[in-house]
Scaffold this motif. Structure first.
Motif, PDB file in Angstrom:
ATOM      1  N   GLN A   1     -11.910  24.609 -14.718  1.00 26.94           N
ATOM      2  CA  GLN A   1     -12.236  25.431 -16.065  1.00 26.94           C
ATOM      3  C   GLN A   1     -12.944  26.170 -16.568  1.00 26.94           C
ATOM      4  O   GLN A   1     -12.175  27.203 -16.835  1.00 26.94           O
ATOM      5  CB  GLN A   1     -12.270  24.066 -17.376  1.00 26.94           C
ATOM      6  CG  GLN A   1     -10.923  22.935 -17.746  1.00 26.94           C
ATOM      7  CD  GLN A   1     -11.215  21.634 -18.257  1.00 26.94           C
ATOM      8  OE1 GLN A   1     -11.601  22.225 -19.451  1.00 26.94           O
ATOM      9  NE2 GLN A   1     -11.418  20.538 -17.901  1.00 26.94           N
ATOM     10  N   LEU A   2     -14.205  25.681 -15.720  1.00 26.39           N
ATOM     11  CA  LEU A   2     -14.997  26.995 -15.206  1.00 26.39           C
ATOM     12  C   LEU A   2     -14.447  28.156 -15.142  1.00 26.39           C
ATOM     13  O   LEU A   2     -15.035  29.710 -15.296  1.00 26.39           O
ATOM     14  CB  LEU A   2     -16.250  26.609 -15.283  1.00 26.39           C
ATOM     15  CG  LEU A   2     -16.614  26.189 -16.215  1.00 26.39           C
ATOM     16  CD1 LEU A   2     -18.235  25.053 -16.265  1.00 26.39           C
ATOM     17  CD2 LEU A   2     -17.448  25.974 -18.315  1.00 26.39           C
ATOM     18  N   GLN A   3     -14.272  28.273 -13.150  1.00 28.59           N
ATOM     19  CA  GLN A   3     -13.813  29.238 -13.216  1.00 28.59           C
ATOM     20  C   GLN A   3     -12.427  30.194 -13.671  1.00 28.59           C
ATOM     21  O   GLN A   3     -12.541  30.829 -13.318  1.00 28.59           O
ATOM     22  CB  GLN A   3     -12.978  28.527 -11.873  1.00 28.59           C
ATOM     23  CG  GLN A   3     -13.066  29.413 -10.657  1.00 28.59           C
ATOM     24  CD  GLN A   3     -12.824  28.821  -8.904  1.00 28.59           C
ATOM     25  OE1 GLN A   3     -12.399  27.710  -9.007  1.00 28.59           O
ATOM     26  NE2 GLN A   3     -11.832  29.590  -8.256  1.00 28.59           N
ATOM     27  N   ALA A   4     -11.561  29.524 -13.977  1.00 27.83           N
ATOM     28  CA  ALA A   4     -10.367  29.983 -15.491  1.00 27.83           C
ATOM     29  C   ALA A   4     -11.418  30.114 -16.391  1.00 27.83           C
ATOM     30  O   ALA A   4     -10.376  31.676 -16.607  1.00 27.83           O
ATOM     31  CB  ALA A   4      -9.512  29.221 -15.775  1.00 27.83           C
ATOM     32  N   GLY A   5     -12.340  30.510 -15.896  1.00 31.04           N
ATOM     33  CA  GLY A   5     -13.159  31.286 -17.867  1.00 31.04           C
ATOM     34  C   GLY A   5     -13.104  30.420 -19.161  1.00 31.04           C
ATOM     35  O   GLY A   5     -13.567  31.310 -19.824  1.00 31.04           O
ATOM     36  N   PHE A   6     -13.848  29.115 -18.850  1.00 30.33           N
ATOM     37  CA  PHE A   6     -12.860  28.520 -19.982  1.00 30.33           C
ATOM     38  C   PHE A   6     -14.869  28.574 -20.536  1.00 30.33           C
ATOM     39  O   PHE A   6     -15.055  27.769 -19.042  1.00 30.33           O
ATOM     40  CB  PHE A   6     -12.132  27.212 -20.406  1.00 30.33           C
ATOM     41  CG  PHE A   6     -11.127  27.416 -20.458  1.00 30.33           C
ATOM     42  CD1 PHE A   6     -10.184  27.452 -21.982  1.00 30.33           C
ATOM     43  CD2 PHE A   6     -10.307  27.042 -19.181  1.00 30.33           C
ATOM     44  CE1 PHE A   6      -9.035  27.465 -22.087  1.00 30.33           C
ATOM     45  CE2 PHE A   6      -8.778  27.287 -19.750  1.00 30.33           C
ATOM     46  CZ  PHE A   6      -8.122  27.537 -20.806  1.00 30.33           C
ATOM     47  N   HIS A   7     -15.347  27.949 -21.793  1.00 26.45           N
ATOM     48  CA  HIS A   7     -16.367  27.412 -21.675  1.00 26.45           C
ATOM     49  C   HIS A   7     -16.437  26.045 -22.409  1.00 26.45           C
ATOM     50  O   HIS A   7     -15.582  25.943 -22.998  1.00 26.45           O
ATOM     51  CB  HIS A   7     -16.519  28.174 -22.807  1.00 26.45           C
ATOM     52  CG  HIS A   7     -17.086  29.643 -22.793  1.00 26.45           C
ATOM     53  ND1 HIS A   7     -17.935  30.461 -22.915  1.00 26.45           N
ATOM     54  CD2 HIS A   7     -17.402  30.376 -21.267  1.00 26.45           C
ATOM     55  CE1 HIS A   7     -18.520  31.907 -22.300  1.00 26.45           C
ATOM     56  NE2 HIS A   7     -17.843  31.048 -21.432  1.00 26.45           N
TER      57      HIS A   7
ATOM     58  N   ARG B   1       2.031  23.323 -13.769  1.00 26.10           N
ATOM     59  CA  ARG B   1       1.923  23.868 -13.637  1.00 26.10           C
ATOM     60  C   ARG B   1       2.070  25.883 -13.209  1.00 26.10           C
ATOM     61  O   ARG B   1       1.468  27.430 -12.848  1.00 26.10           O
ATOM     62  CB  ARG B   1       1.248  23.591 -11.756  1.00 26.10           C
ATOM     63  CG  ARG B   1       0.389  22.573 -11.418  1.00 26.10           C
ATOM     64  CD  ARG B   1       0.987  22.399 -10.529  1.00 26.10           C
ATOM     65  NE  ARG B   1       2.245  21.388 -10.254  1.00 26.10           N
ATOM     66  CZ  ARG B   1       2.294  20.856  -8.797  1.00 26.10           C
ATOM     67  NH1 ARG B   1       1.785  20.491  -7.436  1.00 26.10           N
ATOM     68  NH2 ARG B   1       3.538  20.954  -9.173  1.00 26.10           N
ATOM     69  N   ASP B   2       3.182  25.477 -14.114  1.00 24.77           N
ATOM     70  CA  ASP B   2       4.038  26.639 -14.290  1.00 24.77           C
ATOM     71  C   ASP B   2       4.552  26.927 -15.319  1.00 24.77           C
ATOM     72  O   ASP B   2       5.362  26.252 -16.302  1.00 24.77           O
ATOM     73  CB  ASP B   2       5.029  26.599 -13.747  1.00 24.77           C
ATOM     74  CG  ASP B   2       6.140  28.211 -13.543  1.00 24.77           C
ATOM     75  OD1 ASP B   2       5.834  28.871 -13.986  1.00 24.77           O
ATOM     76  OD2 ASP B   2       6.600  27.856 -12.926  1.00 24.77           O
ATOM     77  N   LEU B   3       3.458  27.815 -16.058  1.00 25.90           N
ATOM     78  CA  LEU B   3       3.871  27.969 -17.883  1.00 25.90           C
ATOM     79  C   LEU B   3       4.410  29.616 -18.277  1.00 25.90           C
ATOM     80  O   LEU B   3       4.776  30.028 -19.523  1.00 25.90           O
ATOM     81  CB  LEU B   3       2.685  28.179 -18.626  1.00 25.90           C
ATOM     82  CG  LEU B   3       1.770  26.486 -18.119  1.00 25.90           C
ATOM     83  CD1 LEU B   3       0.922  25.956 -19.708  1.00 25.90           C
ATOM     84  CD2 LEU B   3       2.931  25.343 -18.555  1.00 25.90           C
ATOM     85  N   SER B   4       5.224  30.418 -16.667  1.00 24.84           N
ATOM     86  CA  SER B   4       6.082  31.158 -17.231  1.00 24.84           C
ATOM     87  C   SER B   4       6.617  31.775 -18.029  1.00 24.84           C
ATOM     88  O   SER B   4       6.750  32.406 -18.712  1.00 24.84           O
ATOM     89  CB  SER B   4       6.273  31.838 -15.760  1.00 24.84           C
ATOM     90  OG  SER B   4       7.320  30.866 -15.409  1.00 24.84           O
ATOM     91  N   VAL B   5       7.059  30.520 -18.884  1.00 23.66           N
ATOM     92  CA  VAL B   5       7.861  30.324 -19.741  1.00 23.66           C
ATOM     93  C   VAL B   5       7.164  30.832 -21.574  1.00 23.66           C
ATOM     94  O   VAL B   5       8.556  31.556 -22.335  1.00 23.66           O
ATOM     95  CB  VAL B   5       9.153  28.843 -20.417  1.00 23.66           C
ATOM     96  CG1 VAL B   5       9.464  29.020 -19.189  1.00 23.66           C
ATOM     97  CG2 VAL B   5       7.889  28.139 -20.906  1.00 23.66           C
TER      98      VAL B   5
ATOM     99  N   TRP C   1      -5.266  25.130 -14.780  1.00 25.91           N
ATOM    100  CA  TRP C   1      -6.262  25.871 -16.271  1.00 25.91           C
ATOM    101  C   TRP C   1      -6.224  27.423 -16.004  1.00 25.91           C
ATOM    102  O   TRP C   1      -6.233  27.983 -17.156  1.00 25.91           O
ATOM    103  CB  TRP C   1      -7.440  25.170 -14.744  1.00 25.91           C
ATOM    104  CG  TRP C   1      -7.743  24.007 -14.941  1.00 25.91           C
ATOM    105  CD1 TRP C   1      -8.749  23.730 -14.155  1.00 25.91           C
ATOM    106  CD2 TRP C   1      -8.066  22.783 -15.955  1.00 25.91           C
ATOM    107  NE1 TRP C   1      -8.836  22.318 -13.659  1.00 25.91           N
ATOM    108  CE2 TRP C   1      -8.486  22.004 -14.993  1.00 25.91           C
ATOM    109  CE3 TRP C   1      -7.222  22.500 -16.443  1.00 25.91           C
ATOM    110  CZ2 TRP C   1      -8.011  20.310 -14.875  1.00 25.91           C
ATOM    111  CZ3 TRP C   1      -6.723  21.602 -16.753  1.00 25.91           C
ATOM    112  CH2 TRP C   1      -7.294  20.163 -16.940  1.00 25.91           C
ATOM    113  N   LYS C   2      -5.370  27.728 -14.669  1.00 28.21           N
ATOM    114  CA  LYS C   2      -5.273  29.455 -15.375  1.00 28.21           C
ATOM    115  C   LYS C   2      -4.188  29.847 -16.107  1.00 28.21           C
ATOM    116  O   LYS C   2      -4.198  30.880 -16.907  1.00 28.21           O
ATOM    117  CB  LYS C   2      -4.775  29.850 -13.381  1.00 28.21           C
ATOM    118  CG  LYS C   2      -5.960  29.751 -12.711  1.00 28.21           C
ATOM    119  CD  LYS C   2      -6.170  30.462 -11.684  1.00 28.21           C
ATOM    120  CE  LYS C   2      -6.861  29.981 -10.642  1.00 28.21           C
ATOM    121  NZ  LYS C   2      -6.346  30.843  -9.150  1.00 28.21           N
TER     122      LYS C   2
END
Length: 251
Positions: free
Chosen positions: A215-221, A114-118, A143-144
């Protein structure tokens, strides 16, 4: 409790027990991949269609919660630039070992999916996420973060689980748990304590709204999907497929 820490230790233990999801690919499988004969999974049995992938040579791929030396080495030997991000140190070591033996250049990083800040924004072409979101209690941040680290037209492939599979009694398939299921909140206290004592990974049955709608809410199609089952290893296979694989793109 610290769910991430507990599940990290649980998966380290599964490596020691040689659980099916911790056993790396064989040298024979890698040799076959060089000949174009390969398959990797997001769900238990069904291999991901080859036409879901763009040309792999030079593709920057993030194997998200994908430790174990099963998918990463195949993608790397096909020419991809692979980074594996996983919560389990011992799962990551499986990839490191295969990578060193075959000079694959796989990079490994331990952390919370959930944390890909690297990672910087827009640094990957593809995120490959085998069925693993069930091991965290909240998934919308996943997803974000995937959307953020992907380049425009980047691809997210992920394995999901039908929440109904968590609500049923394992043997008689009667409906006994409300949605969303959580080992922490749904199980009787004594059953939860037994899981923790035995260092079993804790799981969470997320709604389809969070898994697909998220996933859709995050902007994905979402462009493709398939369903899969346990391959005959579970009574529910006779009634419905418990797993879903999805392919989505970042516009």
């Amino acid at each position: 409790m610290d769910i991430r820490k507990h599940n990290s230790s649980a998966w380290d233990r599964y490596v020691e027990k040689k659980d099916r999801w911790t056993v790396p690919v064989s040298e024979q499988e890698l040799e076959q991949a060089k000949l174009g004969k390969w398959g990797i999974v997001l769900t238990p049995k069904k291999t991901v269609p080859h036409n879901w992938f763009p040309k792999l040579k030079g593709l920057k791929i993030l194997g998200l919660a994908s430790g174990g030396g099963q998918q990463g080495p195949i993608l790397a030997i096909l020419g991809a630039d692979v980074t594996i991000f996983d919560n389990s140190e011992k799962q990551l070591k499986q990839d490191e070992t295969i990578s060193k033996q075959n000079n694959l250049g796989i990079k490994t990083i331990q952390g919370d999916m959930r944390d890909l800040s690297v990672f910087e924004d827009g640094c990957f072409d593809l995120v490959f996420n085998p069925c693993s979101v069930l091991f965290v209690d909240t998934i919308l941040p996943i997803w974000k973060e995937c959307f953020r680290v992907l380049k425009p037209n980047g691809i997210l492939m992920t394995g999901l689980m039908n929440p109904l599979a968590f609500q049923l009694h394992e043997k008689n398939l009667s409906l006994i748990y409300k949605q969303p299921f959580s080992d922490i909140d749904s199980l009787p206290k004594e059953e939860l304590e037994e899981l923790i004592k035995n260092k079993e990974a804790l799981v969470f049955g997320h709604s389809l709204t969070d898994q697909i709608g998220g996933q859709l809410q995050a902007g994905f199609h979402i462009t493709h999907m398939f369903e899969d089952d346990w391959g005959g290893d579970n009574p529910m296979d006779a009634y419905f497929p418990a797993f879903i694989g999805t392919r989505a793109i970042k516009p």
